[in-house]
Design a protein around this motif. Structure first.
Motif, PDB file in Angstrom:
ATOM      1  N   MET A   1      -2.320  16.895   9.332  1.00  0.00           N
ATOM      2  CA  MET A   1      -2.166  16.203   8.071  1.00  0.00           C
ATOM      3  C   MET A   1      -3.145  15.030   7.959  1.00  0.00           C
ATOM      4  O   MET A   1      -3.653  14.749   6.890  1.00  0.00           O
ATOM      5  CB  MET A   1      -0.713  15.712   7.967  1.00  0.00           C
ATOM      6  CG  MET A   1      -0.359  15.218   6.626  1.00  0.00           C
ATOM      7  SD  MET A   1      -0.345  16.555   5.452  1.00  0.00           S
ATOM      8  CE  MET A   1       0.360  15.751   4.060  1.00  0.00           C
ATOM      9  N   GLU A   2      -3.368  14.354   9.096  1.00  0.00           N
ATOM     10  CA  GLU A   2      -4.320  13.242   9.109  1.00  0.00           C
ATOM     11  C   GLU A   2      -5.727  13.729   8.788  1.00  0.00           C
ATOM     12  O   GLU A   2      -6.437  13.100   8.006  1.00  0.00           O
ATOM     13  CB  GLU A   2      -4.308  12.556  10.474  1.00  0.00           C
ATOM     14  CG  GLU A   2      -3.010  11.905  10.826  1.00  0.00           C
ATOM     15  CD  GLU A   2      -2.971  11.401  12.258  1.00  0.00           C
ATOM     16  OE1 GLU A   2      -3.987  11.542  12.978  1.00  0.00           O
ATOM     17  OE2 GLU A   2      -1.929  10.876  12.648  1.00  0.00           O
ATOM     18  N   THR A   3      -6.101  14.844   9.379  1.00  0.00           N
ATOM     19  CA  THR A   3      -7.437  15.390   9.158  1.00  0.00           C
ATOM     20  C   THR A   3      -7.629  15.804   7.702  1.00  0.00           C
ATOM     21  O   THR A   3      -8.691  15.565   7.122  1.00  0.00           O
ATOM     22  CB  THR A   3      -7.665  16.604  10.084  1.00  0.00           C
ATOM     23  OG1 THR A   3      -7.385  16.231  11.432  1.00  0.00           O
ATOM     24  CG2 THR A   3      -9.090  17.101   9.978  1.00  0.00           C
ATOM     25  N   LEU A   4      -6.605  16.389   7.104  1.00  0.00           N
ATOM     26  CA  LEU A   4      -6.681  16.794   5.708  1.00  0.00           C
ATOM     27  C   LEU A   4      -6.850  15.589   4.788  1.00  0.00           C
ATOM     28  O   LEU A   4      -7.681  15.601   3.873  1.00  0.00           O
ATOM     29  CB  LEU A   4      -5.431  17.580   5.315  1.00  0.00           C
ATOM     30  CG  LEU A   4      -5.362  18.043   3.863  1.00  0.00           C
ATOM     31  CD1 LEU A   4      -6.444  19.074   3.577  1.00  0.00           C
ATOM     32  CD2 LEU A   4      -3.992  18.591   3.558  1.00  0.00           C
ATOM     33  N   ALA A   5      -6.090  14.533   5.041  1.00  0.00           N
ATOM     34  CA  ALA A   5      -6.179  13.327   4.211  1.00  0.00           C
ATOM     35  C   ALA A   5      -7.557  12.679   4.322  1.00  0.00           C
ATOM     36  O   ALA A   5      -8.146  12.284   3.312  1.00  0.00           O
ATOM     37  CB  ALA A   5      -5.093  12.336   4.605  1.00  0.00           C
ATOM     38  N   ILE A   6      -8.081  12.588   5.524  1.00  0.00           N
ATOM     39  CA  ILE A   6      -9.399  11.981   5.732  1.00  0.00           C
ATOM     40  C   ILE A   6     -10.490  12.850   5.116  1.00  0.00           C
ATOM     41  O   ILE A   6     -11.438  12.340   4.503  1.00  0.00           O
ATOM     42  CB  ILE A   6      -9.662  11.750   7.235  1.00  0.00           C
ATOM     43  CG1 ILE A   6      -8.639  10.767   7.799  1.00  0.00           C
ATOM     44  CG2 ILE A   6     -11.079  11.265   7.473  1.00  0.00           C
ATOM     45  CD1 ILE A   6      -8.726   9.375   7.217  1.00  0.00           C
ATOM     46  N   VAL A  67      -5.453   6.729  -4.636  1.00  0.00           N
ATOM     47  CA  VAL A  67      -4.257   7.458  -4.209  1.00  0.00           C
ATOM     48  C   VAL A  67      -4.455   8.024  -2.803  1.00  0.00           C
ATOM     49  O   VAL A  67      -3.576   7.894  -1.932  1.00  0.00           O
ATOM     50  CB  VAL A  67      -3.918   8.582  -5.223  1.00  0.00           C
ATOM     51  CG1 VAL A  67      -2.856   9.512  -4.673  1.00  0.00           C
ATOM     52  CG2 VAL A  67      -3.478   7.981  -6.544  1.00  0.00           C
ATOM     53  N   LEU A  68      -5.620   8.635  -2.575  1.00  0.00           N
ATOM     54  CA  LEU A  68      -5.880   9.209  -1.249  1.00  0.00           C
ATOM     55  C   LEU A  68      -6.028   8.123  -0.187  1.00  0.00           C
ATOM     56  O   LEU A  68      -5.622   8.327   0.971  1.00  0.00           O
ATOM     57  CB  LEU A  68      -7.142  10.080  -1.299  1.00  0.00           C
ATOM     58  CG  LEU A  68      -7.007  11.401  -2.020  1.00  0.00           C
ATOM     59  CD1 LEU A  68      -8.358  12.082  -2.165  1.00  0.00           C
ATOM     60  CD2 LEU A  68      -6.025  12.311  -1.309  1.00  0.00           C
ATOM     61  N   ALA A  69      -6.585   6.967  -0.559  1.00  0.00           N
ATOM     62  CA  ALA A  69      -6.714   5.872   0.414  1.00  0.00           C
ATOM     63  C   ALA A  69      -5.353   5.349   0.832  1.00  0.00           C
ATOM     64  O   ALA A  69      -5.109   5.115   2.024  1.00  0.00           O
ATOM     65  CB  ALA A  69      -7.566   4.749  -0.184  1.00  0.00           C
ATOM     66  N   PHE A  70      -4.441   5.188  -0.139  1.00  0.00           N
ATOM     67  CA  PHE A  70      -3.092   4.740   0.214  1.00  0.00           C
ATOM     68  C   PHE A  70      -2.354   5.802   1.016  1.00  0.00           C
ATOM     69  O   PHE A  70      -1.624   5.488   1.960  1.00  0.00           O
ATOM     70  CB  PHE A  70      -2.308   4.391  -1.046  1.00  0.00           C
ATOM     71  CG  PHE A  70      -2.685   3.079  -1.653  1.00  0.00           C
ATOM     72  CD1 PHE A  70      -2.628   1.905  -0.911  1.00  0.00           C
ATOM     73  CD2 PHE A  70      -3.120   2.993  -2.964  1.00  0.00           C
ATOM     74  CE1 PHE A  70      -2.984   0.682  -1.453  1.00  0.00           C
ATOM     75  CE2 PHE A  70      -3.476   1.785  -3.520  1.00  0.00           C
ATOM     76  CZ  PHE A  70      -3.410   0.625  -2.771  1.00  0.00           C
ATOM     77  N   LEU A  71      -2.551   7.061   0.653  1.00  0.00           N
ATOM     78  CA  LEU A  71      -1.912   8.146   1.394  1.00  0.00           C
ATOM     79  C   LEU A  71      -2.422   8.211   2.835  1.00  0.00           C
ATOM     80  O   LEU A  71      -1.625   8.357   3.770  1.00  0.00           O
ATOM     81  CB  LEU A  71      -2.168   9.480   0.679  1.00  0.00           C
ATOM     82  CG  LEU A  71      -1.546  10.711   1.324  1.00  0.00           C
ATOM     83  CD1 LEU A  71      -0.024  10.661   1.212  1.00  0.00           C
ATOM     84  CD2 LEU A  71      -2.078  11.973   0.678  1.00  0.00           C
ATOM     85  N   ALA A  73      -3.709   5.765   4.550  1.00  0.00           N
ATOM     86  CA  ALA A  73      -3.216   4.582   5.270  1.00  0.00           C
ATOM     87  C   ALA A  73      -1.752   4.750   5.638  1.00  0.00           C
ATOM     88  O   ALA A  73      -1.328   4.330   6.726  1.00  0.00           O
ATOM     89  CB  ALA A  73      -3.406   3.333   4.409  1.00  0.00           C
ATOM     90  N   TYR A  74      -0.967   5.371   4.772  1.00  0.00           N
ATOM     91  CA  TYR A  74       0.454   5.595   5.051  1.00  0.00           C
ATOM     92  C   TYR A  74       0.615   6.593   6.204  1.00  0.00           C
ATOM     93  O   TYR A  74       1.461   6.405   7.078  1.00  0.00           O
ATOM     94  CB  TYR A  74       1.150   6.111   3.792  1.00  0.00           C
ATOM     95  CG  TYR A  74       2.612   6.375   3.996  1.00  0.00           C
ATOM     96  CD1 TYR A  74       3.529   5.332   4.089  1.00  0.00           C
ATOM     97  CD2 TYR A  74       3.095   7.689   4.096  1.00  0.00           C
ATOM     98  CE1 TYR A  74       4.877   5.571   4.265  1.00  0.00           C
ATOM     99  CE2 TYR A  74       4.435   7.939   4.276  1.00  0.00           C
ATOM    100  CZ  TYR A  74       5.327   6.877   4.364  1.00  0.00           C
ATOM    101  OH  TYR A  74       6.657   7.127   4.544  1.00  0.00           O
TER     102      TYR A  74
END
Length: 77
Positions: A1-6, A67-71, A73-74
């Motif tokens: 999930m981390e890789t997808l968000a980044i 939105v993606l930056a906050f996601l 970071a969360y």
């Protein structure tokens, strides 16, 4: 999930940079900064064609960036 968000954040960042660079300038230097604001305020000229599409796409990718930056970071925090 981390890789997808980044990965999504990176793709959106590159798209945002490209969209900003593709837009045409709104003023012609310092003289345009003084008189250009009045023309835009009183002239009520609307952007047409590709400029309008680039403007709207820049707004969408900018909002998506936050939105993606906050996601990200969360998820990472």
């Amino acid at each position: 999930m981390e890789t997808l968000a980044i990965t999504l954040l990176t793709i959106d960042t590159i798209a945002l940079i490209v969209l900003v660079l593709l837009q045409s300038g709104k003023s012609a230097g310092l003289s345009g900064a003084i008189s250009g604001g009045a023309e835009q305020l009183f002239g009520k000229q609307k952007a047409r064609g590709i400029d309008a599409v680039l403007h709207k796409a820049t707004i969408v990718t900018g909002v998506l960036f936050f939105v993606l930056a906050f996601l990200a970071a969360y998820i990472l925090g």
